[in-house]
Enzyme design. Structure first.
Site, short mmCIF file in Angstrom:
data_model
loop_
_atom_site.label_atom_id
_atom_site.label_comp_id
_atom_site.label_asym_id
_atom_site.label_seq_id
_atom_site.Cartn_x
_atom_site.Cartn_y
_atom_site.Cartn_z
N HIS A 178 12.77 6.24 12.08
CA HIS A 178 12.02 5.02 10.93
C HIS A 178 10.65 5.21 12.06
CE1 HIS A 178 11.57 1.68 8.30
NE2 HIS A 178 12.47 1.35 9.11
N ARG A 214 12.28 5.92 1.17
CA ARG A 214 13.12 5.16 2.41
C ARG A 214 14.60 6.05 1.40
NH1 ARG A 214 15.15 -0.28 4.52
NH2 ARG A 214 14.19 0.49 6.20
N LYS A 258 20.46 8.83 -14.04
CA LYS A 258 21.23 9.83 -15.25
C LYS A 258 21.33 11.12 -14.22
CE LYS A 258 18.15 7.66 -18.71
NZ LYS A 258 17.17 7.90 -19.58
N ARG A 288 12.26 -6.55 4.75
CA ARG A 288 11.19 -5.86 5.67
C ARG A 288 10.48 -5.38 5.35
NH1 ARG A 288 14.30 -9.72 7.62
NH2 ARG A 288 15.96 -7.72 7.10
N THR A 289 10.88 -3.39 5.34
CA THR A 289 9.48 -2.33 4.81
C THR A 289 8.53 -2.69 3.90
OG1 THR A 289 11.40 -1.68 6.35
CG2 THR A 289 9.69 -0.04 5.53
C1 NCD Z 1 16.31 -0.85 9.68
C2 NCD Z 1 16.79 0.19 9.28
O1 NCD Z 1 16.49 0.48 7.57
O2 NCD Z 1 16.85 1.40 9.81
N1 NCD Z 1 15.41 -2.53 9.38
C3 NCD Z 1 14.53 -1.96 8.70
O3 NCD Z 1 13.77 -1.18 8.65
N2 NCD Z 1 13.85 -3.15 9.98
C4 NCD Z 1 17.26 -1.23 10.54
C5 NCD Z 1 18.89 -1.66 10.02
O4 NCD Z 1 18.53 -2.05 9.21
O5 NCD Z 1 19.54 -2.16 11.23
#
Ligand code: NCD
Length: 319
Positions: free
Chosen positions: A137, A109, A87, A59-60
């Protein structure tokens, strides 16, 4: 008074980077974008976003990409797993290189707490935290707040249960901090004993004057009967200690933690279930098809929040 220029060139590392007025401004712009997508169609012309995803994402990552593409911008196709990181190149060198190719914003991320702050310190272009380890997040929190407002008409005065892995779950951490800043929110933390909210975070919430209480899984059903929303989270298997002990601990908690249909028999008629997704087996599948499930609408709202953020940070022009 908040103005759109206030956001120009800013990093989004923590939800604390924004005042409540700024959060409300972003939510209002996201609402405008959701209602009038055509107006923002060419607003990111010529801008390039570089997504650096060191951890899996559906999703993100997709909503950030869809957001900039639908506003006329471009995405640097950078696959961490096929890059020189493999590497042994450092994160610092990778970041600098990517910046040099004309990125206007970097979305990162990473599994390490503090990695987004590190990237923001290294780079001159704005950095957006798409999840740093078990820490925060913030863009998920913005879309969660947007969704809570969509469901209830306001964020203040909400009674919200946050359930599941409150120890490792970064979405739960940033959401709790954000809710603490809205008037009269009451937050109910429900978790297995071993996955409670970290004590430093509870301390921070106390200092912020947040009204919260902690509950065991045995109280799950009873607690949500008194709430407007339950925000369910996945047990973060990947953050458990490696080896047989971690594996055993994971199995122990995951077997006991489920939101079942019969637990919703006495909830309020307007009650909703939220979840940042992905869900694994913590929500009984039949709930997906009830009026209570709101997680797919919630996921869709990520598109509008990310459009609003990119638009503000890169100084977009709306038609
Ligand atoms: C979450 C995350 O990555 O922290 N996912 C997201 O971005 N919607 C939640 C998760 O991974 O459980």
């Amino acid at each position: 008074m908040v103005a759109k220029e206030d956001f120009l060139g800013r990093d989004v590392v923590s939800i604390d980077d924004f005042s409540v007025d700024e959060i409300n401004y972003i939510l209002e712009l996201a609402r405008e974008i959701k209602d009038n997508p055509a107006q923002f169609r060419d607003s990111m012309n010529g801008r390039m976003m570089s997504p650096l995803f060191f951890e899996p994402s559906t999703r993100t990552s997709s909503s950030f990409q869809a957001a900039i593409l639908q506003m006329g911008g471009r995405v640097l196709d950078f696959d961490v797993h096929a890059s020189s990181i493999k590497k042994g190149e450092t994160l610092r060198d990778t970041l600098r290189t990517i910046q040099g190719y004309g990125s206007d914003v970097v979305v990162i991320r990473h599994n390490k707490d503090g990695s987004a702050r590190f990237a923001a310190d290294v780079l001159e272009v704005p950095v957006i935290n798409a999840g740093d380890g078990q820490n925060q997040h913030p863009t998920q929190t913005l879309l969660d707040l947007f969704t809570i407002k969509e469901i209830r008409g306001e964020i203040g005065n909400a009674k919200i249960a946050i359930a599941g892995d409150l120890k490792y779950g970064r979405t739960a951490h940033s959401l709790a901090i954000a809710l603490a800043r809205y008037k009269n929110c009451e937050v109910f933390f429900i978790s297995p004993d071993s996955l409670k909210m970290p004590s430093d975070l509870l301390h921070k919430l106390r200092e912020m004057g947040c009204c919260f209480s902690e509950h065991s899984l045995e109280e799950f059903k009873k607690v949500i009967e008194n709430c407007d929303i339950v925000y369910v989270t996945r047990v973060q298997r990947e953050r458990f200690p490696e080896g047989p002990e971690g594996e055993q601990e994971y199995k122990k908690v995951v077997e006991r933690y489920h939101l079942k249909m019969d637990m919703l028999e006495n909830v309020r008629p307007e009650f909703k279930v939220m979840h940042p997704l992905p869900k694994v087996n913590e929500i009984e599948a039949v709930i997906d098809n009830t009026k209570y499930a709101y997680y797919f609408q919630q996921a869709k709202n990520g598109l509008f929040i990310r459009k609003a953020l990119l638009f503000l940070i890169m100084g977009g022009q709306d038609g």
